[in-house]
Design an enzyme around this catalytic site. Structure first.
Site, PDB file in Angstrom:
ATOM      1  N   LEU A  13      -8.470   4.047  33.429  1.00 24.89           N
ATOM      2  CA  LEU A  13      -7.225   4.153  32.662  1.00 24.89           C
ATOM      3  C   LEU A  13      -7.544   4.119  31.162  1.00 24.89           C
ATOM      4  CD1 LEU A  13      -4.839   1.757  34.647  1.00 24.89           C
ATOM      5  CD2 LEU A  13      -5.094   4.239  34.871  1.00 24.89           C
TER       6      LEU A  13
ATOM      7  N   GLY B 184     -10.942  -3.909  36.860  1.00 25.49           N
ATOM      8  CA  GLY B 184      -9.648  -4.172  36.211  1.00 25.49           C
ATOM      9  C   GLY B 184      -8.788  -2.925  36.107  1.00 25.49           C
ATOM     10  N   ASP B 185      -9.312  -1.888  35.424  1.00 26.56           N
ATOM     11  CA  ASP B 185      -8.520  -0.664  35.263  1.00 26.56           C
ATOM     12  C   ASP B 185      -9.322   0.551  35.731  1.00 26.56           C
ATOM     13  OD1 ASP B 185     -10.389  -0.766  33.299  1.00 26.56           O
ATOM     14  OD2 ASP B 185      -9.044  -0.277  31.631  1.00 26.56           O
ATOM     15  N   GLU B 186     -10.203   0.308  36.677  1.00 28.18           N
ATOM     16  CA  GLU B 186     -11.049   1.390  37.209  1.00 28.18           C
ATOM     17  C   GLU B 186     -10.729   1.602  38.688  1.00 28.18           C
ATOM     18  OE1 GLU B 186     -15.424   1.630  36.615  1.00 28.18           O
ATOM     19  OE2 GLU B 186     -15.030  -0.112  35.340  1.00 28.18           O
TER      20      GLU B 186
END
Lengths: 344, 198
Positions: free
Chosen positions: A202, A243-245
């Protein structure tokens, strides 16, 4: 019957209640109480043994002469009347009887469970030394124990499936977690399936988290998960690896060219503003992908590294875009790859 | 203690006092589960904790409850399997009594890790018997009381009229006296070898 024969019959009634005494002509002169009960009407006395029973083994002609010849051998018989129960038996010459007279003793072999029901036999119908009642007890007790064990197995199996699902699930998004990556990819590689591996990172998520707080961050992640689910097929796998992967695995891969369209659609949807408590969060995504068909021997580590290189190229090229892996990307990403390897 | 014994207590509580009572009992005893697995083995403490907590909640002595459990195992429709397996031991109550010595071996034949106390029957005459229950000294004398309940229900099942008395005992043993007043007092319940238990 002579007096000694009557005495013998009385003794046999208790010792072997399924015996019969046969005359030299093959007629039943006397039958034990249990055999009498089984054969029912018309009364067994006076009927021909070989008309009541069919001799299955040993295969000899159905005559009294052949019966005399197989004295002492294990017999396999079948009742001619319904329910045509199969029986075991053995016969011996009648001691002190006329030439050709025989005593035959019978028992239900494995058909005993059905026979006891069919003929409503009770404890008293078996000789005191006969283990049939113990066997029936065992059949019932073992069936009950097996049933209890089967139930336990089913419950353990259910608990195992639930525990595995829990171990592979990311609690925030309900997507798979990092632990699912290896088994899913191994299975596809072993099955020789053609699949695409897409690494999604993201963009601007960190700033949402930093400026609007973790609650907003969590809301964004939940929304992202929903969009990823909407835009993929039921058989595809979505894994939140960090986390945002995210990692997306498309299998089976129908047309590789479509991967660019899918990526473009994902980016478009993820760039739509996300509302959280009257405030608007804006994110995007960078994607790198690689195809299993481009490897002679696809391996998890190599494919993950290549997808990561492509992702790095997408970030490097200005974010909010998708890059498919090509060996030429590797040179530019050299330093990045070395750094990632250290992290892993 | 074998899961079957704890499971018997569970089923007794469920069928006698209701599901809620069992859930509360499991909670108060800190079992950590709501259903006993009949085919697993549990710590001995669990069985005793269950009995004592149940006694406290129902305000009945542990001995009385143990006896009720014994009766339940033979007479409740949900325990038809147990009754049938016991009836395989003999055609009448006297034969049944005479087979009690074999009961632990019979149980082991079906479930190899189910260890029951040793039973020794003494036949004083055709009417008077005494039954010695021998278990480890670390177990309180509750098994004998359960056996009294079970024997009473089995006598009913055979239609025999008996007077049973738990005579107490010393460390690790209990004695039960059995007076057989009439072997065929009533009709009794039917039993066919080949009947399929429901």
């Amino acid at each position: 019957m002579s007096a000694p024969e009557t005495d013998l019959a009385a003794m046999l009634d208790t010792l072997c209640p399924m015996h019969a005494i046969l005359s030299p002509t093959g007629h039943v002169r006397h039958a034990g109480p249990t055999l009498t009960k089984i054969l029912g009407d018309p009364p067994v006395t006076g009927r021909r043994f070989l008309e009541l029973f069919e001799l299955l083994r040993p295969s000899v002609p159905a005559s009294m002469t052949s019966l005399c010849g197989i004295a002492g051998q294990r017999l396999h018989l079948r009742l001619r009347a319904d329910p045509r129960s199969e029986m075991k038996g053995v016969l011996m010459p009648l001691p002190g009887g006329p030439d050709g007279a025989l005593v035959v003793n019978l028992s239900f072999g494995l058909s005993v469970v059905d026979a006891v029901r069919n003929y409503a036999l009770s404890n008293a119908d078996f000789a005191a030394t006969d283990l049939t009642v113990e066997m029936l007890y065992l059949v019932e007790a073992k069936s009950a124990a097996m049933e209890a064990s089967r139930k336990l197995n089913l419950r353990l199996q259910g608990a195992k499936i639930a525990a595995e699902a829990q171990a592979y699930t990311d609690t925030l998004t309900g997507l798979n977690n990092r632990r699912a990556l290896e088994p899913v990819m191994s299975r596809l590689i072993e099955a020789g399936e053609d699949f695409a591996l897409m690494h999604l990172d993201l963009d601007h998520f960190k700033s949402v988290n930093d400026t609007m707080g973790h609650a907003a961050g969590d809301h964004v992640l939940e929304t992202v998960a929903r969009i990823l689910r909407d835009e993929t097929r039921a058989g595809d796998t979505i894994i939140r690896v960090g986390g945002d992967e995210f990692v997306l695995i498309f299998a089976p891969l129908i047309r590789p060219g479509n991967l660019g369209d899918i990526a473009a659609r994902l980016i478009r949807r993820l760039e739509e503003p996300i509302v959280f408590r009257d405030r608007i969060c804006r994110i995007s995504a960078s994607l790198g992908s690689t195809l299993s068909r481009d490897y002679d021997d696809p391996r998890i580590e190599a494919m993950m590294e290549d997808a990561d290189i492509a992702l790095y190229a997408a970030k490097d090229g200005g974010r909010g875009r998708h890059v498919a892996y090509a060996p030429a990307l590797r040179a530019r990403a050299g330093a990045h790859v070395a750094q990632r390897r250290q992290q892993v | 203690m074998h899961g079957l014994i704890n499971r018997a207590i569970e089923m007794f509580v469920r069928d006698t006092y209701g599901r809620k009572a069992w859930v509360a009992l499991a909670l108060h005893c800190d079992l950590g589960f709501n259903e006993v697995e009949a085919m697993l083995t549990y710590e001995d403490d669990i069985t005793l904790a269950l009995l004592h907590e149940l006694a406290r909640e129902q305000q009945k002595p542990v001995e009385t409850l143990s006896e009720d459990i014994g009766t339940y195992l033979v007479s409740h429709p949900n325990c038809e399997r147990v009754r049938r397996l016991l009836r395989f031991s003999g055609d009448n109550f006297t034969e049944f009594l005479r087979s009690l010595d074999d009961l632990p071996a019979r149980a082991r034949l079906a479930v190899p890790d189910l260890i029951l106390p040793r039973l020794e029957l003494r036949e004083h005459n055709l009417q008077h018997f005494s039954l010695k229950v021998v278990h480890g000294p670390d177990l309180p004398p509750v098994f004998g009381h359960a056996l009294v309940g079970l024997l009473r229900a089995m006598a009913d099942d055979y239609g025999a009229l008996v007077v049973l008395d738990h005579k107490g005992g010393s460390a690790g043993t209990e004695v039960i006296s059995v007076d057989l007043l009439e072997a065929a007092f009533a009709e009794g319940r039917s039993f066919a070898l080949g009947q399929v238990p429901g």
